[in-house]
Write an enzyme that holds these catalytic residues in place. Structure first.
Site, short mmCIF file in Angstrom:
data_model
loop_
_atom_site.label_atom_id
_atom_site.label_comp_id
_atom_site.label_asym_id
_atom_site.label_seq_id
_atom_site.Cartn_x
_atom_site.Cartn_y
_atom_site.Cartn_z
N MET A 206 -12.10 4.54 -0.98
CA MET A 206 -12.77 4.81 0.30
C MET A 206 -13.42 6.18 0.14
O MET A 206 -12.97 7.18 0.74
CB MET A 206 -11.75 4.79 1.45
CG MET A 206 -11.29 3.38 1.78
SD MET A 206 -9.76 3.33 2.74
CE MET A 206 -8.56 3.40 1.41
N SER B 63 0.86 -1.19 0.00
CA SER B 63 0.00 0.00 0.00
C SER B 63 0.89 1.23 0.00
O SER B 63 1.64 1.47 0.96
CB SER B 63 -0.88 0.02 1.24
OG SER B 63 -1.35 1.34 1.45
N MET C 259 -11.33 -5.82 4.89
CA MET C 259 -10.56 -4.92 5.75
C MET C 259 -10.33 -5.62 7.08
O MET C 259 -11.29 -6.09 7.72
CB MET C 259 -11.32 -3.62 6.00
CG MET C 259 -11.53 -2.72 4.79
SD MET C 259 -10.02 -2.29 3.93
CE MET C 259 -9.10 -1.40 5.19
N HIS D 99 -1.03 -1.27 -4.42
CA HIS D 99 -2.31 -0.96 -3.75
C HIS D 99 -2.38 0.55 -3.55
O HIS D 99 -1.50 1.15 -2.92
CB HIS D 99 -2.41 -1.70 -2.42
CG HIS D 99 -3.73 -1.55 -1.74
ND1 HIS D 99 -4.85 -2.26 -2.11
CD2 HIS D 99 -4.11 -0.77 -0.70
CE1 HIS D 99 -5.87 -1.91 -1.33
NE2 HIS D 99 -5.44 -1.00 -0.47
N ASP E 141 -6.58 -6.51 3.94
CA ASP E 141 -5.97 -5.18 4.00
C ASP E 141 -6.02 -4.64 5.42
O ASP E 141 -7.10 -4.37 5.96
CB ASP E 141 -6.75 -4.25 3.05
CG ASP E 141 -6.14 -2.86 2.93
OD1 ASP E 141 -5.10 -2.60 3.54
OD2 ASP E 141 -6.75 -2.04 2.20
N ASP F 174 -4.59 3.63 -2.19
CA ASP F 174 -5.67 3.96 -1.27
C ASP F 174 -6.21 5.37 -1.54
O ASP F 174 -5.48 6.36 -1.40
CB ASP F 174 -5.16 3.90 0.18
CG ASP F 174 -4.98 2.47 0.66
OD1 ASP F 174 -5.94 1.68 0.55
OD2 ASP F 174 -3.87 2.14 1.14
N MET G 141 -8.79 8.14 -0.30
CA MET G 141 -9.61 8.55 0.86
C MET G 141 -10.10 9.97 0.64
O MET G 141 -9.33 10.83 0.18
CB MET G 141 -8.78 8.48 2.14
CG MET G 141 -8.18 7.10 2.39
SD MET G 141 -7.30 7.06 3.96
CE MET G 141 -6.56 5.43 3.89
N HIS H 219 -8.23 1.14 -4.29
CA HIS H 219 -9.16 0.91 -3.17
C HIS H 219 -9.85 2.23 -2.88
O HIS H 219 -9.27 3.13 -2.28
CB HIS H 219 -8.33 0.39 -1.96
CG HIS H 219 -9.12 0.27 -0.70
ND1 HIS H 219 -8.54 0.08 0.54
CD2 HIS H 219 -10.47 0.30 -0.46
CE1 HIS H 219 -9.47 0.02 1.47
NE2 HIS H 219 -10.65 0.15 0.88
#
Ligand SMILES: O=C(CO)[C@@H](O)[C@H](O)COP(=O)(O)O
Ligand SMILES: [Fe+2]
Length: 233
Positions: free
Chosen positions: A74, A13, A143, A38, A181, A40, A42, A72
């Site tokens: 979020m 990540s 998660m 990966h 994750d 992320d 957000m 990913h």
């Protein structure tokens, strides 16, 4: 457990990478043996943190990254960003089902854009969200921490949930990856694999292992992960 041996993939990540040198960090982690990146995303709305968006994904592709980029999301809402990440060069896009008003439509958007699609389950989100969309899923991401931050501890109840997810995937007969994750470390990755995971996100465990002098600076930790996984096959 699965009938056939699983191929295991390590997905660092980049949340824990040095953002001031992101291209170099991604090159180094891939040169050290990582399989996928990966990424992320957000939004300071669905989760209480703000990170990187499609422009950074596109910049990594322009920099020369050819490995799969595992986005990913979020974020809430999800559909606009799905389109943006398809255009930016994502390979896999996962989102949290409770953040989408129309889960089936969001999955279809991802697949229509030529990406692999997946759902992400927070520790307390039930796997029943999979019930009517298994045929549109290429990845299930569990998660093992509450989303929003790197460096948290693995929540042990995830192991039972992984076993349940593995059963659902095997029963579907489809080629679906089971990713985990949060809080994945050298000392718990084998147990996590035995519970059914085949794809392992690791942020702080990888990027804290940096050795600034060496371009293959993450070799050691990725080798340690693989050694642990070899005992599971
Ligand atoms: O999605 C997230 C956090 O919300 C993760 O991808 C973290 O970045 C994993 O970090 P570590 O727990 O491995 O440090
Ligand atoms: Fe993540």
């Amino acid at each position: 457990m699965t009938a056939a041996p699983r191929d295991f993939q390590i997905a660092p990540s980049i949340l824990s990478a040095d953002f001031a040198r992101l291209g170099e960090e991604v090159d180094n982690v891939l040169a050290s043996g990582a399989d996928i990146v990966h990424f992320d995303v957000m939004d300071n709305h669905y989760v209480p943190n703000l990170t990187i968006g499609p422009m950074v994904c596109e910049a990594l592709r322009k920099h020369g990254v050819t490995a799969p980029i595992d986005v990913h999301l979020m974020v809430r809402p999800v559909d606009q960003l799905i389109g943006d990440f398809i255009d930016a060069g994502a390979s896999i896009i996962t989102f949290h089902p409770e953040a989408s008003d129309h889960i089936d439509r969001s999955l279809q958007l991802i697949r229509d854009g030529g990406c692999r699609a997946g759902l992400v389950f927070n520790p307390a989100t039930p796997l029943s969200y999979l019930d009517y969309v298994m045929d549109k899923i290429d990845m299930v991401l569990l998660m093992s921490v509450n989303p929003g931050f790197g460096g948290q501890s693995f929540i042990p109840a995830t192991l039972d949930k992984l076993r349940e997810a593995r059963q659902r995937i095997d029963a579907s007969g489809r080629d679906i990856r089971l990713e985990v994750d949060g809080g994945v470390k050298v000392d718990n990755i084998a147990e996590i694999a035995r519970a059914g995971a085949d794809t392992f996100v690791a942020g702080s465990a990888v990027f804290k292992a940096r050795n600034e002098a060496d371009p293959h600076r993450y070799d050691g930790v990725i080798r340690d992960f693989r050694e642990q996984l070899a005992s599971v096959r």
